[in-house]
Design a protein around this motif. Structure first.
Motif, PDB file in Angstrom:
ATOM      1  N   LEU A  91     -16.031  -8.189   3.184  1.00  0.00           N
ATOM      2  CA  LEU A  91     -15.849  -6.515   3.589  1.00  0.00           C
ATOM      3  C   LEU A  91     -14.284  -7.330   4.196  1.00  0.00           C
ATOM      4  CD1 LEU A  91     -16.062  -4.062   5.210  1.00  0.00           C
ATOM      5  CD2 LEU A  91     -16.413  -5.069   7.307  1.00  0.00           C
ATOM      6  N   LEU A  92     -13.200  -7.630   4.470  1.00  0.00           N
ATOM      7  CA  LEU A  92     -12.077  -8.660   4.235  1.00  0.00           C
ATOM      8  C   LEU A  92     -11.072  -7.617   3.142  1.00  0.00           C
ATOM      9  CD1 LEU A  92      -9.806  -8.869   6.638  1.00  0.00           C
ATOM     10  CD2 LEU A  92     -10.085 -11.029   5.910  1.00  0.00           C
ATOM     11  N   ALA A  93     -11.577  -8.770   2.377  1.00  0.00           N
ATOM     12  CA  ALA A  93     -10.804  -8.802   1.319  1.00  0.00           C
ATOM     13  C   ALA A  93     -11.073  -7.425   0.254  1.00  0.00           C
ATOM     14  CB  ALA A  93     -11.843  -9.460   0.263  1.00  0.00           C
ATOM     15  N   PHE A  94     -12.137  -6.068   0.100  1.00  0.00           N
ATOM     16  CA  PHE A  94     -12.369  -4.620  -0.174  1.00  0.00           C
ATOM     17  C   PHE A  94     -11.912  -3.934   0.997  1.00  0.00           C
ATOM     18  CE2 PHE A  94     -14.354  -1.251  -0.147  1.00  0.00           C
ATOM     19  CZ  PHE A  94     -14.885  -0.938  -1.327  1.00  0.00           C
ATOM     20  N   VAL A  95     -11.498  -4.035   2.416  1.00  0.00           N
ATOM     21  CA  VAL A  95     -10.754  -3.394   3.679  1.00  0.00           C
ATOM     22  C   VAL A  95      -8.972  -3.765   2.916  1.00  0.00           C
ATOM     23  CG1 VAL A  95      -9.795  -2.567   5.499  1.00  0.00           C
ATOM     24  CG2 VAL A  95     -12.387  -2.858   4.693  1.00  0.00           C
ATOM     25  N   SER A  96      -8.786  -5.052   2.328  1.00  0.00           N
ATOM     26  CA  SER A  96      -7.615  -5.098   2.507  1.00  0.00           C
ATOM     27  C   SER A  96      -6.731  -4.212   0.727  1.00  0.00           C
ATOM     28  CB  SER A  96      -6.965  -6.294   2.601  1.00  0.00           C
ATOM     29  OG  SER A  96      -7.630  -7.710   1.248  1.00  0.00           O
ATOM     30  N   MET A  97      -7.778  -4.200   0.320  1.00  0.00           N
ATOM     31  CA  MET A  97      -7.816  -3.818  -1.589  1.00  0.00           C
ATOM     32  C   MET A  97      -7.879  -2.103  -1.937  1.00  0.00           C
ATOM     33  SD  MET A  97      -6.749  -3.855  -4.546  1.00  0.00           S
ATOM     34  CE  MET A  97      -7.443  -5.664  -4.860  1.00  0.00           C
ATOM     35  N   GLU A  98      -8.185  -1.622  -0.025  1.00  0.00           N
ATOM     36  CA  GLU A  98      -8.475  -0.288  -0.444  1.00  0.00           C
ATOM     37  C   GLU A  98      -6.891  -0.157  -0.021  1.00  0.00           C
ATOM     38  OE1 GLU A  98      -9.350   2.910  -1.552  1.00  0.00           O
ATOM     39  OE2 GLU A  98     -11.374   1.248  -1.786  1.00  0.00           O
ATOM     40  N   VAL A  99      -6.669  -0.516   1.434  1.00  0.00           N
ATOM     41  CA  VAL A  99      -5.281  -0.034   1.359  1.00  0.00           C
ATOM     42  C   VAL A  99      -4.363  -0.330   0.999  1.00  0.00           C
ATOM     43  CG1 VAL A  99      -4.107  -1.151   3.819  1.00  0.00           C
ATOM     44  CG2 VAL A  99      -6.392  -0.407   4.915  1.00  0.00           C
ATOM     45  N   ALA A 100      -3.826  -1.451   0.228  1.00  0.00           N
ATOM     46  CA  ALA A 100      -3.311  -1.468  -1.001  1.00  0.00           C
ATOM     47  C   ALA A 100      -2.456  -0.209  -1.472  1.00  0.00           C
ATOM     48  CB  ALA A 100      -2.967  -3.072  -1.319  1.00  0.00           C
ATOM     49  N   LEU A 101      -3.993  -0.077  -2.011  1.00  0.00           N
ATOM     50  CA  LEU A 101      -4.527   1.003  -2.848  1.00  0.00           C
ATOM     51  C   LEU A 101      -3.339   2.123  -2.540  1.00  0.00           C
ATOM     52  CD1 LEU A 101      -7.484   0.419  -5.165  1.00  0.00           C
ATOM     53  CD2 LEU A 101      -5.502   0.604  -5.527  1.00  0.00           C
ATOM     54  N   LEU A 102      -4.322   2.999  -1.044  1.00  0.00           N
ATOM     55  CA  LEU A 102      -3.650   3.619  -0.491  1.00  0.00           C
ATOM     56  C   LEU A 102      -2.505   4.302  -0.016  1.00  0.00           C
ATOM     57  CD1 LEU A 102      -7.192   4.729   1.727  1.00  0.00           C
ATOM     58  CD2 LEU A 102      -6.530   5.331  -0.697  1.00  0.00           C
ATOM     59  N   ARG A 103      -1.941   2.761   0.155  1.00  0.00           N
ATOM     60  CA  ARG A 103      -0.484   2.868   0.666  1.00  0.00           C
ATOM     61  C   ARG A 103       0.289   2.484  -0.732  1.00  0.00           C
ATOM     62  NH1 ARG A 103      -0.865  -1.090   5.983  1.00  0.00           N
ATOM     63  NH2 ARG A 103      -1.449   0.849   7.320  1.00  0.00           N
ATOM     64  N   ASN A 104      -0.335   2.097  -1.773  1.00  0.00           N
ATOM     65  CA  ASN A 104       0.266   2.308  -2.956  1.00  0.00           C
ATOM     66  C   ASN A 104       1.429   0.538  -2.839  1.00  0.00           C
ATOM     67  OD1 ASN A 104       0.881   2.317  -5.709  1.00  0.00           O
ATOM     68  ND2 ASN A 104       2.786   4.218  -5.436  1.00  0.00           N
ATOM     69  N   ASP A 105       1.301  -0.251  -2.808  1.00  0.00           N
ATOM     70  CA  ASP A 105       1.752  -1.453  -2.044  1.00  0.00           C
ATOM     71  C   ASP A 105       1.928  -2.203  -3.734  1.00  0.00           C
ATOM     72  OD1 ASP A 105       2.494  -3.948  -1.241  1.00  0.00           O
ATOM     73  OD2 ASP A 105       0.578  -4.470  -0.080  1.00  0.00           O
ATOM     74  N   THR A 106       2.395  -2.640  -4.715  1.00  0.00           N
ATOM     75  CA  THR A 106       3.157  -2.473  -6.078  1.00  0.00           C
ATOM     76  C   THR A 106       2.599  -4.045  -5.682  1.00  0.00           C
ATOM     77  OG1 THR A 106       4.823  -2.022  -5.695  1.00  0.00           O
ATOM     78  CG2 THR A 106       3.071  -0.200  -6.548  1.00  0.00           C
ATOM     79  N   SER A 107       3.098  -4.859  -4.914  1.00  0.00           N
ATOM     80  CA  SER A 107       3.683  -6.252  -4.610  1.00  0.00           C
ATOM     81  C   SER A 107       2.040  -6.740  -5.142  1.00  0.00           C
ATOM     82  CB  SER A 107       4.266  -6.852  -2.902  1.00  0.00           C
ATOM     83  OG  SER A 107       2.303  -6.305  -2.469  1.00  0.00           O
ATOM     84  N   VAL A 108       0.692  -6.109  -4.438  1.00  0.00           N
ATOM     85  CA  VAL A 108      -0.226  -6.506  -5.518  1.00  0.00           C
ATOM     86  C   VAL A 108      -0.876  -5.958  -6.595  1.00  0.00           C
ATOM     87  CG1 VAL A 108      -2.872  -6.429  -4.666  1.00  0.00           C
ATOM     88  CG2 VAL A 108      -1.599  -5.887  -2.585  1.00  0.00           C
ATOM     89  N   LYS A 109      -0.447  -7.179  -7.659  1.00  0.00           N
ATOM     90  CA  LYS A 109      -0.909  -7.158  -9.102  1.00  0.00           C
ATOM     91  C   LYS A 109      -1.326  -5.899  -9.557  1.00  0.00           C
ATOM     92  CE  LYS A 109      -1.238  -9.159 -13.609  1.00  0.00           C
ATOM     93  NZ  LYS A 109      -1.723  -7.897 -13.698  1.00  0.00           N
ATOM     94  N   PHE A 110      -3.117  -5.797  -8.823  1.00  0.00           N
ATOM     95  CA  PHE A 110      -4.145  -4.900  -9.044  1.00  0.00           C
ATOM     96  C   PHE A 110      -3.229  -3.505  -8.750  1.00  0.00           C
ATOM     97  CE2 PHE A 110      -7.438  -2.330  -8.057  1.00  0.00           C
ATOM     98  CZ  PHE A 110      -8.846  -2.202  -9.113  1.00  0.00           C
ATOM     99  N   VAL A 111      -2.672  -3.203  -7.910  1.00  0.00           N
ATOM    100  CA  VAL A 111      -2.245  -1.756  -7.057  1.00  0.00           C
ATOM    101  C   VAL A 111      -0.838  -1.244  -8.662  1.00  0.00           C
ATOM    102  CG1 VAL A 111      -1.048  -0.037  -5.719  1.00  0.00           C
ATOM    103  CG2 VAL A 111      -2.996  -2.115  -4.721  1.00  0.00           C
ATOM    104  N   ALA A 112      -0.276  -2.621  -8.885  1.00  0.00           N
ATOM    105  CA  ALA A 112       0.736  -2.140 -10.154  1.00  0.00           C
ATOM    106  C   ALA A 112       0.178  -1.412 -10.874  1.00  0.00           C
ATOM    107  CB  ALA A 112       1.324  -3.133 -10.029  1.00  0.00           C
TER     108      ALA A 112
END
Length: 107
Positions: free
Chosen positions: A51-72
């Protein structure tokens, strides 16, 4: 920050799964039903980590946090909200997170 929470979630889930495997092996080897029942409590660690990993990845996607490779690699600031939510499970890494969350919650 999202990256740290995501990595912490994956680590928590991995450690919980590993501890459950070891506890189950010991319980089966010693034929101790109490140890086997205690192994079930580690499912909560796996579910919490997923749950923690899923929510943090979703937040990174919604905030367009390109420091996360998946989002970039898979995200975009021009994509509408519903598609940004669905971006998480559109690639292999995100779908593995989703399935880990679903299977840990299925317990």
């Amino acid at each position: 920050m999202n990256l740290a929470f995501g990595q912490a979630g994956v680590t928590l889930g991995f450690v919980g799964a590993l501890a459950a495997i070891i506890t189950l092996a010991v319980g089966l080897r010693t034929r101790n039903p109490l140890v086997l029942r205690r192994a079930q409590t580690y499912v909560w660690f796996v579910a919490g980590g997923a749950l923690l990993a899923f929510v943090s990845m979703e937040v990174a996607l919604l905030r367009n946090d390109t420091s996360v490779k998946f989002v970039a690699d898979h995200g975009s600031s021009k994509t509408p909200f519903p598609f940004n939510v669905a971006t998480l499970w559109s690639a292999l890494e995100g779908s593995i997170l989703l399935w880990a969350l679903v299977l840990a919650g299925y317990r």
